[in-house]
Design an enzyme around this catalytic site. Structure first.
Site, PDB file in Angstrom:
ATOM      1  N   ASP A 134       0.844  -1.198   0.000  1.00 42.31           N
ATOM      2  CA  ASP A 134       0.000   0.000   0.000  1.00 42.31           C
ATOM      3  C   ASP A 134       0.885   1.255   0.000  1.00 42.31           C
ATOM      4  OD1 ASP A 134       0.846  -0.192   2.604  1.00 42.31           O
ATOM      5  OD2 ASP A 134      -1.143  -0.008   3.512  1.00 42.31           O
ATOM      6  N   SER A 135       2.210   1.026  -0.059  1.00 39.97           N
ATOM      7  CA  SER A 135       3.128   2.130  -0.348  1.00 39.97           C
ATOM      8  C   SER A 135       2.790   2.730  -1.707  1.00 39.97           C
ATOM      9  CB  SER A 135       4.584   1.637  -0.334  1.00 39.97           C
ATOM     10  OG  SER A 135       4.730   0.476  -1.111  1.00 39.97           O
ATOM     11  N   ASP A 151      -1.045  -5.976  -0.325  1.00 39.29           N
ATOM     12  CA  ASP A 151      -1.359  -5.369   0.968  1.00 39.29           C
ATOM     13  C   ASP A 151      -2.844  -5.110   1.065  1.00 39.29           C
ATOM     14  OD1 ASP A 151       0.391  -4.771   3.045  1.00 39.29           O
ATOM     15  OD2 ASP A 151       1.345  -3.136   1.936  1.00 39.29           O
ATOM     16  N   LYS A 203      -1.394  -9.294   2.729  1.00 36.74           N
ATOM     17  CA  LYS A 203      -0.627  -8.911   3.915  1.00 36.74           C
ATOM     18  C   LYS A 203      -1.473  -7.960   4.761  1.00 36.74           C
ATOM     19  CE  LYS A 203       3.104  -5.973   3.760  1.00 36.74           C
ATOM     20  NZ  LYS A 203       2.643  -4.823   4.545  1.00 36.74           N
ATOM     21  N   GLU A 222      -1.396  -5.629   8.639  1.00 35.74           N
ATOM     22  CA  GLU A 222      -0.509  -5.052   9.658  1.00 35.74           C
ATOM     23  C   GLU A 222      -1.055  -5.302  11.064  1.00 35.74           C
ATOM     24  OE1 GLU A 222       0.279  -0.906   8.942  1.00 35.74           O
ATOM     25  OE2 GLU A 222       1.041  -1.283   6.919  1.00 35.74           O
ATOM     26  N   GLU A 260       9.439  -4.612  10.160  1.00 35.91           N
ATOM     27  CA  GLU A 260       9.889  -3.304   9.651  1.00 35.91           C
ATOM     28  C   GLU A 260      10.514  -2.459  10.748  1.00 35.91           C
ATOM     29  OE1 GLU A 260       7.132  -1.266   7.084  1.00 35.91           O
ATOM     30  OE2 GLU A 260       8.367   0.545   7.038  1.00 35.91           O
TER      31      GLU A 260
HETATM   32  O1  KIV Z   1       3.579  -1.049   1.605  1.00 36.22           O
HETATM   33  C1  KIV Z   1       4.716  -1.537   1.491  1.00 36.22           C
HETATM   34  O2  KIV Z   1       5.415  -1.338   0.493  1.00 36.22           O
HETATM   35  C2  KIV Z   1       5.201  -2.368   2.580  1.00 36.22           C
HETATM   36  C3  KIV Z   1       6.649  -2.748   2.551  1.00 36.22           C
HETATM   37  C4  KIV Z   1       7.459  -1.564   2.901  1.00 36.22           C
HETATM   38  C5  KIV Z   1       6.948  -3.894   3.420  1.00 36.22           C
HETATM   39  O3  KIV Z   1       4.481  -2.710   3.462  1.00 36.22           O
END
Ligand code: KIV
Length: 275
Positions: A55-56, A94, A124, A126, A193
């Site tokens: 989600d980056s 994510d 994924k 969190e 992280e």
């Molecule tokens: O959103 C993302 O790119 C991430 C990575 C930095 C692990 O969660």
């Protein structure tokens, strides 16, 4: 441990099971983010094992300051594009903020959409307390889930900064016990992280599932970076854990300004570039 392993030795599609085997054999897992087919194709050609549609994408692609505005529709759109560009890497997406925290049922439904509509092999999430039941249920339903502990960017408004986590004993013990809980609930791997290397080591040694570190030291079972950071495309973000393998920002900027100059001076296109 380092090995002489190269991905050519095993061209099969990477699966969550393969990641466990890699941990057991001491083969490091290589992961990067991607948000489109162009980059996922290059990552595949480069032997990357795991692609995270992070989600980056909120920061990298959409220009937001945080990952909070990313929606389920954005995730599905970008994951589909990534899946269209590659074949060998394991694709994990994510789950966006508030697409899995409200209830296990909602997490379930949304993860199912990401897998059915976008061809991801897993998702994924969190944190721990708010997601552990959802992980258990998703795992039982055949949805592979990767955890994410330490610095969890979706909680930025709770913590107020992107500082390293687990530097004091209480926080370190919490992250350690969360990791054990996520494993017990059925997570197939955990991203760690921005935590001290020694804590990354302790967790990696305690778990049977792989750890993928980002700013979590060299002892994790694998490493991940945001691809635009390691290519030097992002210029105003300099955390210690990012190694820049090239300076694409300068290279690309020069190409764009050379093109602009050629067009303005009538030097582009040439006769050979015309019909
Ligand atoms: O959103 C993302 O790119 C991430 C990575 C930095 C692990 O969660």
């Amino acid at each position: 441990m380092s090995t002489n392993y190269t991905p050519e030795m095993d061209p099969r599609k990477v699966t969550t099971h393969r990641l466990s085997e890699m941990k057991r054999s001491g083969i490091k897992i290589v992961a990067l983010t991607a948000y489109d087919a162009l980059i996922s194709k290059i990552l595949d050609e480069s032997g990357i094992d795991l692609i995270l549609v992070g989600d980056s994408l909120g920061n990298v692609v959409q220009g937001y300051e945080t990952t909070i505005p990313v929606t389920l529709e954005h995730t599905i759109y970008h994951t589909k594009a990534v899946a269209n560009g590659c074949s060998r890497p394991l694709i994990i997406a994510d789950m966006p903020f508030m697409s899995y925290q409200v209830s296990p049922e909602e997490a379930f439904r949304n993860a199912g959409r990401i897998m059915k509509e976008a061809n991801a092999a897993g998702v994924k999430v969190e944190g721990c307390k708010m997601v552990v039941e959802a992980i258990r249920q998703m795992n039982e339903a055949g949805i592979p889930v990767m955890g994410h502990l330490g610095l969890t960017p979706q909680s930025i408004h709770k913590f107020g900064s992107y500082r390293a986590r687990g530097k004091d004993v209480i926080e370190a013990e919490q992250i350690y016990s969360d990791a054990l809980q996520l494993q017990e609930a059925g997570a197939f791997a955990i991203v760690l992280e921005k935590i001290p290397a020694e804590l990354g080591k302790k967790i990696t040694e305690a778990l049977t599932i792989p750890t993928i570190g980002i700013g979590a030291g060299p002892y994790c079972d694998g490493q991940i970076l945001v691809y635009t950071d390691m290519l030097g495309l992002t210029v105003d973000f300099h955390p210690r854990f990012v190694r820049r393998y090239t300076n694409l920002h300068e290279t690309v900027k020069k190409a764009f300004s050379d093109y602009a100059e050629d067009v303005r001076k009538g030097k582009f296109p040439h006769e050979e570039e015309s019909y």
